[in-house]
Design a protein around this motif. Structure first.
Motif, mmCIF file in Angstrom:
data_model
loop_
_atom_site.group_PDB
_atom_site.id
_atom_site.type_symbol
_atom_site.label_atom_id
_atom_site.label_comp_id
_atom_site.label_asym_id
_atom_site.label_seq_id
_atom_site.Cartn_x
_atom_site.Cartn_y
_atom_site.Cartn_z
ATOM 1 N N GLY A 448 0.828 -1.210 0.000
ATOM 2 C CA GLY A 448 0.000 0.000 0.000
ATOM 3 C C GLY A 448 0.859 1.255 0.000
ATOM 4 N N ALA A 449 0.268 2.355 -0.436
ATOM 5 C CA ALA A 449 0.984 3.630 -0.492
ATOM 6 C C ALA A 449 1.228 4.172 0.916
ATOM 7 C CB ALA A 449 0.194 4.641 -1.309
ATOM 8 N N LEU A 450 2.279 4.989 1.033
ATOM 9 C CA LEU A 450 2.633 5.587 2.310
ATOM 10 C C LEU A 450 2.009 6.967 2.457
ATOM 11 C CD1 LEU A 450 6.473 4.803 2.256
ATOM 12 C CD2 LEU A 450 4.666 3.469 3.357
ATOM 13 N N GLU A 451 1.837 7.410 3.679
ATOM 14 C CA GLU A 451 1.358 8.761 3.965
ATOM 15 C C GLU A 451 2.569 9.675 4.000
ATOM 16 O OE1 GLU A 451 -1.876 9.875 5.055
ATOM 17 O OE2 GLU A 451 -2.848 7.979 4.624
ATOM 18 N N LEU A 452 2.867 10.303 2.877
ATOM 19 C CA LEU A 452 4.020 11.214 2.810
ATOM 20 C C LEU A 452 3.532 12.633 2.573
ATOM 21 C CD1 LEU A 452 6.791 9.399 0.731
ATOM 22 C CD2 LEU A 452 6.538 9.545 3.187
#
Length: 452
Positions: A448-452
């Motif tokens: 899953g994508a990261l919270e950046l």
């Protein structure tokens, strides 16, 4: 001067105040793209619908450094970059555009080798154990971006390195040298060779093609690449506003300066008494000078919109290069097998700092190059790092990773982000692809994508 995307005459294009972003200055064996100019933005048109729109200015680059790091001198304390550790101290001037990311894992690089560290860095894939030509890996993130928007530029992508890729066969614990030599792969079995010679890169960016003999002949007929487009430059300058004339002057002077440095390196190559066997003939003698030249070529490639996708292998895995200029006369690879020795760890940190310094200088230049409503750095996204964590253990846990640039408003800097556990590096790749406008739901072993 011609334009790939329109058949209108030069004069009529100017009268409409809409010079094409694809306009080229052409001469003998030369084709020079231009930086983004005001004349490329049609009057009475919303910025979002022009070449100056942030959505149209995204670039992505990947820089690889080998053999891990000394975490004590790399990892910031806390969530900000207020106090940079020694290896990252060169980033001070640009730290608001940099995010340090800790806790990234590269499980598909195991069983743990130099070859797999390099191969898995951008693919997050398991390399097939083979010493022959039946090698297999996976497409790398740069080539996913190239398939998405590489067709919009003269070169879909640019693959660069600092060393000759002359080794073949088996390089590391049963793995073919192709894994250690190549950072970028366009498919499971198609590695893309990188180029370490500045002259060849320069001619690929600004030359108009032809055989090597034809290009050499064209080069001999002119003292400089820019000499062949002097008339076209004058025609262009006579029809631009003061701001655009200044931008073109600065850009062309940057090209000329890079060409001067390449010519100087070629002239002085014969005077180098101790050639680096891994270094191509005709490049600057000093590692830093060679690296700066390769970084400047990337800057020109982005500024002239020659490509929007770059990979750069700043040094190779298992490199025995020495760095006496920073107080490390021992070969790089043996130093990284530190065994906990404080003296060796200090030298690993010095090498880390030296490499980061070269990257920081490049970021500062990008940040000082205006473009549209910001700078080249505002509209770019670079990932810098290694596929190895602790080089003494040859592990692929808690990798040294930096992300730099604004990604056209989608990336915030000045932060240290620590991910607990075993966060797949593929999650970061997925996230960065999304930030530069490449919609992906998964990549390699991502979760899953990261919270950046």
């Amino acid at each position: 001067m011609s334009d790939h995307s329109t058949t209108s005459s030069f004069g009529s294009v100017i009268r409409k105040r809409s010079l094409s972003r694809r306009t080229l200055l052409r001469g003998m064996g030369t084709a020079i793209g231009l930086p983004l100019l005001d004349a490329m933005v049609p009057s009475m048109t919303a910025t979002a619908a022009t070449p100056a729109a942030a959505e149209n200015l995204r670039r992505v680059g990947y820089i690889y450094v080998p053999m891990g790091y000394n975490p004590k001198e790399w990892t910031p304390q806390g969530e900000t970059l207020e106090n940079l550790p020694s290896s990252l101290s060169p980033l001070e001037a640009v730290k608001e555009q940099v995010t340090v990311i800790s806790g990234m894992d590269l499980q598909n690089a195991y069983p743990g080798s130099h070859a797999t560290s390099n191969a898995a860095f951008l693919s997050a894939a398991q390399a097939k154990l083979t010493e022959s030509s039946d090698y297999s890996l996976g497409i790398t993130v740069d080539q996913i971006a190239a398939k998405h928007f590489g067709h919009q530029t003269q070169l879909p992508s640019l693959e660069l390195s600092m060393d000759l890729l002359s080794t073949v066969g088996q390089c590391d614990n049963g793995y073919a040298c192709v894994y250690q030599n190549n950072l970028s792969w366009s498919s499971d079995n198609t590695p893309l060779p990188s180029e370490a010679h500045p002259r060849i890169v320069f001619e690929s960016m600004f030359g108009e093609g032809g055989t090597p003999e034809q290009r050499q002949s064209a080069l001999q007929k002119r003292a400089s690449l820019l000499d062949s487009v002097t008339t076209e430059i004058k025609r262009l300058q006579g029809r631009l506003g003061a701001s655009d004339r200044n931008k073109v002057d600065q850009y062309l002077e940057s090209i000329r300066e890079v060409e001067r440095r390449i010519e100087h390196a070629e002239r002085t190559a014969k005077d180098n008494p101790l050639p680096d066997l891994d270094r191509p003939v005709g490049v600057p003698v000093a590692f830093a000078d060679h690296a700066r030249l390769m970084f400047d070529l990337q800057l020109l490639a982005f500024q002239g919109d020659i490509t929007r996708i770059v990979t750069f292998q700043l040094a190779r895995e298992a490199s025995t290069r020495t760095y006496p200029e920073i107080g490390v006369p021992e070969p790089h690879h043996p130093v990284t097998h530190h065994g906990g020795n404080p003296e060796k760890l200090a030298k690993v940190a010095k090498i880390n700092q030296f490499h980061v310094q070269l990257f920081a200088e490049f970021l500062e230049k990008m940040g000082a190059t205006p473009e549209g409503d910001g700078t080249l750095l505002d509209h770019s996204l670079y990932m810098y790092g290694s596929g190895m964590g602790d080089p003494d253990a040859h592990n692929h846990h808690d990798l040294p990773i930096l992300v730099a640039g604004g990604a056209a408003g989608r990336m915030q800097g000045g932060r240290h982000m620590l991910f607990e556990g075993e966060e797949p590096l593929a999650n970061l790749h997925l996230t960065l692809l999304n930030k530069v406008g490449v919609p992906m739901e998964s990549f390699a072993d991502s979760t899953g994508a990261l919270e950046l």
